[in-house]
Design a protein around this motif. Structure first.
Motif, mmCIF file in Angstrom:
data_model
loop_
_atom_site.group_PDB
_atom_site.id
_atom_site.type_symbol
_atom_site.label_atom_id
_atom_site.label_comp_id
_atom_site.label_asym_id
_atom_site.label_seq_id
_atom_site.Cartn_x
_atom_site.Cartn_y
_atom_site.Cartn_z
ATOM 1 N N GLY A 110 0.796 -1.219 0.000
ATOM 2 C CA GLY A 110 0.000 0.000 0.000
ATOM 3 C C GLY A 110 0.833 1.275 0.000
ATOM 4 O O GLY A 110 0.295 2.360 0.166
ATOM 5 N N GLN A 111 2.137 1.151 -0.227
ATOM 6 C CA GLN A 111 3.011 2.314 -0.269
ATOM 7 C C GLN A 111 3.069 2.872 -1.686
ATOM 8 O O GLN A 111 3.145 2.107 -2.651
ATOM 9 C CB GLN A 111 4.422 1.943 0.190
ATOM 10 N N LYS A 112 3.066 4.202 -1.781
ATOM 11 C CA LYS A 112 3.177 4.845 -3.085
ATOM 12 C C LYS A 112 4.627 4.741 -3.569
ATOM 13 O O LYS A 112 5.555 5.084 -2.851
ATOM 14 C CB LYS A 112 2.758 6.308 -2.998
ATOM 15 N N VAL A 113 4.783 4.236 -4.785
ATOM 16 C CA VAL A 113 6.100 4.014 -5.385
ATOM 17 C C VAL A 113 6.138 4.746 -6.723
ATOM 18 O O VAL A 113 5.137 4.807 -7.435
ATOM 19 C CB VAL A 113 6.336 2.498 -5.603
ATOM 20 N N SER A 114 7.306 5.283 -7.078
ATOM 21 C CA SER A 114 7.461 5.867 -8.407
ATOM 22 C C SER A 114 8.416 4.994 -9.210
ATOM 23 O O SER A 114 9.337 4.380 -8.660
ATOM 24 C CB SER A 114 7.972 7.305 -8.328
ATOM 25 N N ALA A 115 8.164 4.933 -10.501
ATOM 26 C CA ALA A 115 8.973 4.082 -11.370
ATOM 27 C C ALA A 115 8.936 4.614 -12.793
ATOM 28 O O ALA A 115 8.018 5.341 -13.184
ATOM 29 C CB ALA A 115 8.455 2.648 -11.329
ATOM 30 N N LEU A 116 9.933 4.219 -13.556
ATOM 31 C CA LEU A 116 10.039 4.564 -14.966
ATOM 32 C C LEU A 116 9.580 3.364 -15.786
ATOM 33 O O LEU A 116 10.153 2.282 -15.665
ATOM 34 C CB LEU A 116 11.496 4.901 -15.294
ATOM 35 N N PRO A 117 8.541 3.512 -16.619
ATOM 36 C CA PRO A 117 8.089 2.373 -17.424
ATOM 37 C C PRO A 117 8.981 2.167 -18.647
ATOM 38 O O PRO A 117 9.440 3.121 -19.270
ATOM 39 C CB PRO A 117 6.681 2.788 -17.850
ATOM 40 N N PHE A 118 9.224 0.901 -18.969
ATOM 41 C CA PHE A 118 9.973 0.551 -20.174
ATOM 42 C C PHE A 118 9.536 -0.836 -20.612
ATOM 43 O O PHE A 118 9.546 -1.772 -19.826
ATOM 44 C CB PHE A 118 11.487 0.569 -19.914
#
Length: 117
Positions: free
Chosen positions: A43-51
């Motif tokens: 339930g933690q907000k995570v940021s990521a780069l899609p590829f």
């Protein structure tokens, strides 16, 4: 496009060197403007780069600060955070045969007005 591709969530530095190069080519002006946000299983907000490749859908885990630091510390990028032209050309030549890279590589060759029709 397959919807059943395995999704891989990984840190940039733990990716294969070829995938790192392809990501740099896909995002030649840095990563932080292209980050997406989602919630992990805790339930933690995570940021990521899609590829996305033909085989996998990568979510490259990084914060905005990490995205800026990766580019700032990488000799492939100039001081403005842009992929250097000679590096970009090398990577384009190296990965131009991969079909999925055509989704990321802009075709700059025909827009300069130098060609006669």
């Amino acid at each position: 496009m397959q919807s059943s591709k395995p999704r891989v969530i990984k840190d940039f530095e733990k990716l294969d060197a070829q995938i790192q190069e392809q990501i740099k080519l896909a995002y030649p002006y840095g990563f932080y403007d292209s980050l997406i946000h989602f919630y992990n299983k805790e339930g933690q907000k995570v940021s990521a780069l899609p590829f996305e490749t033909d085989e996998k859908y990568y979510m490259v885990r990084m914060t905005i600060a990490e995205a800026k630091a990766i580019v700032a510390d990488d000799d492939d990028f100039d001081e403005d955070g842009n992929l250097k032209d000679d590096i970009k050309d090398d990577y384009e030549n190296k990965y131009s045969d991969l079909d999925y890279m055509s989704d990321y590589i802009a075709d700059d060759s025909g827009d300069d007005g130098d060609e006669d029709e």
